[in-house]
Design a protein around this motif. Structure first.
Motif, mmCIF file in Angstrom:
data_model
loop_
_atom_site.group_PDB
_atom_site.id
_atom_site.type_symbol
_atom_site.label_atom_id
_atom_site.label_comp_id
_atom_site.label_asym_id
_atom_site.label_seq_id
_atom_site.Cartn_x
_atom_site.Cartn_y
_atom_site.Cartn_z
ATOM 1 N N HIS A 1 41.815 -30.684 -66.436
ATOM 2 C CA HIS A 1 40.719 -30.745 -65.424
ATOM 3 C C HIS A 1 40.823 -29.311 -64.803
ATOM 4 N N GLN A 2 41.834 -28.774 -65.000
ATOM 5 C CA GLN A 2 41.945 -27.236 -64.215
ATOM 6 C C GLN A 2 41.422 -26.467 -65.138
ATOM 7 N N ASN A 3 41.366 -26.474 -66.322
ATOM 8 C CA ASN A 3 40.667 -25.612 -67.235
ATOM 9 C C ASN A 3 39.130 -25.795 -66.741
ATOM 10 N N SER A 4 38.679 -26.700 -66.947
ATOM 11 C CA SER A 4 37.188 -27.093 -66.406
ATOM 12 C C SER A 4 37.053 -26.567 -65.131
ATOM 13 N N PHE A 5 37.885 -26.592 -64.148
ATOM 14 C CA PHE A 5 37.764 -26.012 -62.730
ATOM 15 C C PHE A 5 37.783 -24.538 -62.810
ATOM 16 N N SER A 6 38.701 -23.870 -63.505
ATOM 17 C CA SER A 6 38.665 -22.532 -63.825
ATOM 18 C C SER A 6 37.350 -21.891 -64.442
ATOM 19 N N GLU A 7 36.685 -22.620 -65.588
ATOM 20 C CA GLU A 7 35.472 -22.193 -65.802
ATOM 21 C C GLU A 7 34.324 -22.383 -64.931
ATOM 22 N N ILE A 8 34.439 -23.381 -64.059
ATOM 23 C CA ILE A 8 33.300 -23.320 -63.066
ATOM 24 C C ILE A 8 33.405 -22.345 -62.212
ATOM 25 N N LEU A 9 34.657 -21.916 -61.605
ATOM 26 C CA LEU A 9 34.773 -20.664 -60.933
ATOM 27 C C LEU A 9 34.232 -19.481 -61.724
ATOM 28 N N ALA A 10 34.501 -19.179 -62.782
ATOM 29 C CA ALA A 10 34.040 -18.133 -63.706
ATOM 30 C C ALA A 10 32.316 -18.156 -63.759
ATOM 31 N N LEU A 11 31.978 -19.390 -63.933
ATOM 32 C CA LEU A 11 30.438 -19.682 -64.006
ATOM 33 C C LEU A 11 29.718 -19.158 -62.812
ATOM 34 N N ALA A 12 30.318 -19.618 -61.438
ATOM 35 C CA ALA A 12 29.880 -19.315 -60.404
ATOM 36 C C ALA A 12 29.833 -17.820 -60.028
ATOM 37 N N ASP A 13 30.984 -17.126 -60.595
ATOM 38 C CA ASP A 13 31.177 -15.782 -60.328
ATOM 39 C C ASP A 13 29.988 -14.833 -61.225
ATOM 40 N N LEU A 14 29.643 -15.644 -62.356
ATOM 41 C CA LEU A 14 28.638 -14.818 -63.209
ATOM 42 C C LEU A 14 27.262 -14.861 -62.593
ATOM 43 N N LYS A 15 27.002 -15.876 -61.863
ATOM 44 C CA LYS A 15 25.758 -16.435 -61.339
ATOM 45 C C LYS A 15 25.741 -15.717 -59.800
ATOM 46 N N ASP A 16 26.702 -14.974 -59.452
ATOM 47 C CA ASP A 16 26.869 -14.412 -58.093
ATOM 48 C C ASP A 16 26.828 -15.420 -57.001
ATOM 49 N N CYS A 17 27.633 -16.613 -57.152
ATOM 50 C CA CYS A 17 27.312 -17.956 -56.347
ATOM 51 C C CYS A 17 28.676 -18.450 -55.717
ATOM 52 N N LEU A 18 29.885 -17.227 -56.188
ATOM 53 C CA LEU A 18 31.138 -17.719 -55.527
ATOM 54 C C LEU A 18 31.413 -17.854 -53.912
ATOM 55 N N PRO A 19 31.953 -18.925 -53.429
ATOM 56 C CA PRO A 19 31.972 -18.946 -52.252
ATOM 57 C C PRO A 19 32.835 -17.543 -51.651
ATOM 58 N N ARG A 20 32.339 -17.036 -50.321
ATOM 59 C CA ARG A 20 32.904 -16.063 -49.700
ATOM 60 C C ARG A 20 34.542 -16.110 -49.516
ATOM 61 N N GLN A 21 35.201 -17.191 -49.520
ATOM 62 C CA GLN A 21 36.542 -17.317 -49.378
ATOM 63 C C GLN A 21 36.873 -18.541 -50.067
ATOM 64 N N ILE A 22 38.045 -18.563 -50.670
ATOM 65 C CA ILE A 22 38.628 -19.729 -51.531
ATOM 66 C C ILE A 22 40.195 -19.952 -51.255
ATOM 67 N N ARG A 23 40.591 -21.012 -50.871
ATOM 68 C CA ARG A 23 42.042 -21.213 -50.575
ATOM 69 C C ARG A 23 42.282 -22.408 -51.471
ATOM 70 N N LEU A 24 43.552 -22.467 -52.177
ATOM 71 C CA LEU A 24 44.092 -23.329 -52.665
ATOM 72 C C LEU A 24 45.632 -23.797 -51.863
ATOM 73 N N ILE A 25 45.589 -25.130 -51.748
ATOM 74 C CA ILE A 25 46.865 -25.772 -51.397
ATOM 75 C C ILE A 25 47.256 -26.710 -52.319
ATOM 76 N N GLY A 26 48.366 -26.176 -52.938
ATOM 77 C CA GLY A 26 48.705 -26.853 -54.324
ATOM 78 C C GLY A 26 50.149 -27.308 -54.199
ATOM 79 N N LEU A 27 50.412 -28.512 -54.645
ATOM 80 C CA LEU A 27 51.932 -29.141 -54.833
ATOM 81 C C LEU A 27 52.514 -28.950 -56.083
ATOM 82 N N GLN A 28 53.810 -28.624 -56.388
ATOM 83 C CA GLN A 28 54.494 -28.440 -57.365
ATOM 84 C C GLN A 28 54.922 -30.077 -57.634
ATOM 85 N N PRO A 29 54.261 -30.663 -58.943
ATOM 86 C CA PRO A 29 54.607 -32.390 -58.962
ATOM 87 C C PRO A 29 55.953 -32.314 -59.454
ATOM 88 N N PHE A 30 56.398 -33.575 -59.214
ATOM 89 C CA PHE A 30 57.606 -34.264 -59.727
ATOM 90 C C PHE A 30 57.384 -35.089 -61.087
#
Length: 205
Positions: A101-130
Motif C-alpha cells: 500500500h505504501q508503493n501505491s501511496f507514493s505513486e499517488i503523491l507523485a501523480l498529485a505532484d504532476l497535476k500540481d495538486c500536492l498539499p501545501r504541507q505534508i507531515r508523516l507520523i510513523g511508527l517503527q513496527p514490532f
C-alpha cells in the motif's frame, strides 16, 4: 483546496492493514482522533487503510495532509518518527516500505505532484513496527505508543490552526462526516471479538 468560506482543508489519513499486526497502526491512530475528539468541519479524518489510488481525491483536495502509518525506519520497534514534505515519498516507497500500500501511496503523491495538486504541507507520523504477523492486532509495543501518536497528531493539527473542539461542539459531530470504519472494527472489538463490541453496529430487527 480552500473551501467556499476560504478555510484550508486539512485531511488526516490513517494508512495500513489492521489484519497484519502493527501495519494497522496508522488506522488505529486515526481511530483515536476520530473517536476521542471533535474537530472543525475543515478537518477530515479518514480510515485510508490500503485503498491505494482511490485516495488521490483526498490528497488533491487537501491544503495540508497528515499521514499516520507504520514505516520501517530501521530503528528500535516502537519508535515514533515525524517526517515532512520532501522526505515522505522516499520513506513510504523506498527503504521504509513494509507493505504494497505504501508503493501505491507514493505513486499517488507523485501523480498529485504532476497535476500540481500536492498539499501545501505534508507531515508523516510513523511508527517503527514490532510485528507484522497476519491475523494479529497491534503488538503491546505499538499499543503503548498510541497515546504519544495521538498527542503528536493533535500538536500538528493545533500548529495548523485546527485544535480539537472538545467540549465546544456536539459529541456526534464526527459521526456525521463519514470516512471512517464500522464501529465493529474498532480496536477494542478487534482485540476482543467476544466482548459486547461484537454486536456493535447491529440493530434488532
Amino acid at each position: 483546496m480552500l473551501n467556499s468560506a476560504g478555510a484550508e482543508q486539512i485531511i488526516v489519513l490513517g494508512l495500513g492493514n489492521i489484519l497484519y499486526g502493527d501495519e494497522g497502526f496508522g488506522v488505529r491512530a486515526a481511530e483515536r482522533l476520530h473517536t476521542r475528539h471533535v474537530f472543525p468541519p475543515t478537518v477530515e479524518i479518514v480510515d485510508a487503510g490500503t485503498l491505494g489510488h482511490m485516495l488521490l481525491p483526498f490528497v488533491e483536495r487537501a491544503d495540508r495532509l497528515l499521514i499516520l502509518d507504520a514505516v520501517d525506519f530501521a530503528l528500535t520497534p516502537g519508535t515514533l518518527v515525524v517526517r515532512d514534505d520532501e522526505g515522505i515519498p522516499a520513506w513510504l516507497g523506498g527503504t521504509g516500505k513494509i507493505s504494497p500500500h505504501q508503493n501505491s501511496f507514493s505513486e499517488i503523491l507523485a501523480l498529485a505532484d504532476l497535476k500540481d495538486c500536492l498539499p501545501r504541507q505534508i507531515r508523516l507520523i510513523g511508527l517503527q513496527p514490532f510485528s507484522l504477523d497476519y491475523g494479529t492486532s497491534l503488538s503491546e509495543t505499538a499499543l503503548a505508543r498510541l497515546d504519544e501518536a495521538e498527542r503528536l497528531a493533535l500538536c500538528q493539527l493545533t500548529l495548523w490552526g485546527v485544535p480539537p473542539l472538545d467540549g465546544n461542539a456536539p459529541p456526534d459531530r464526527n459521526e456525521t462526516r463519514g470516512g471512517f470504519q464500522s464501529p465493529a472494527l474498532a480496536l477494542e472489538c478487534f482485540m476482543a471479538p467476544r466482548s459486547p463490541c461484537s454486536n456493535a453496529g447491529r440493530h434488532s430487527g
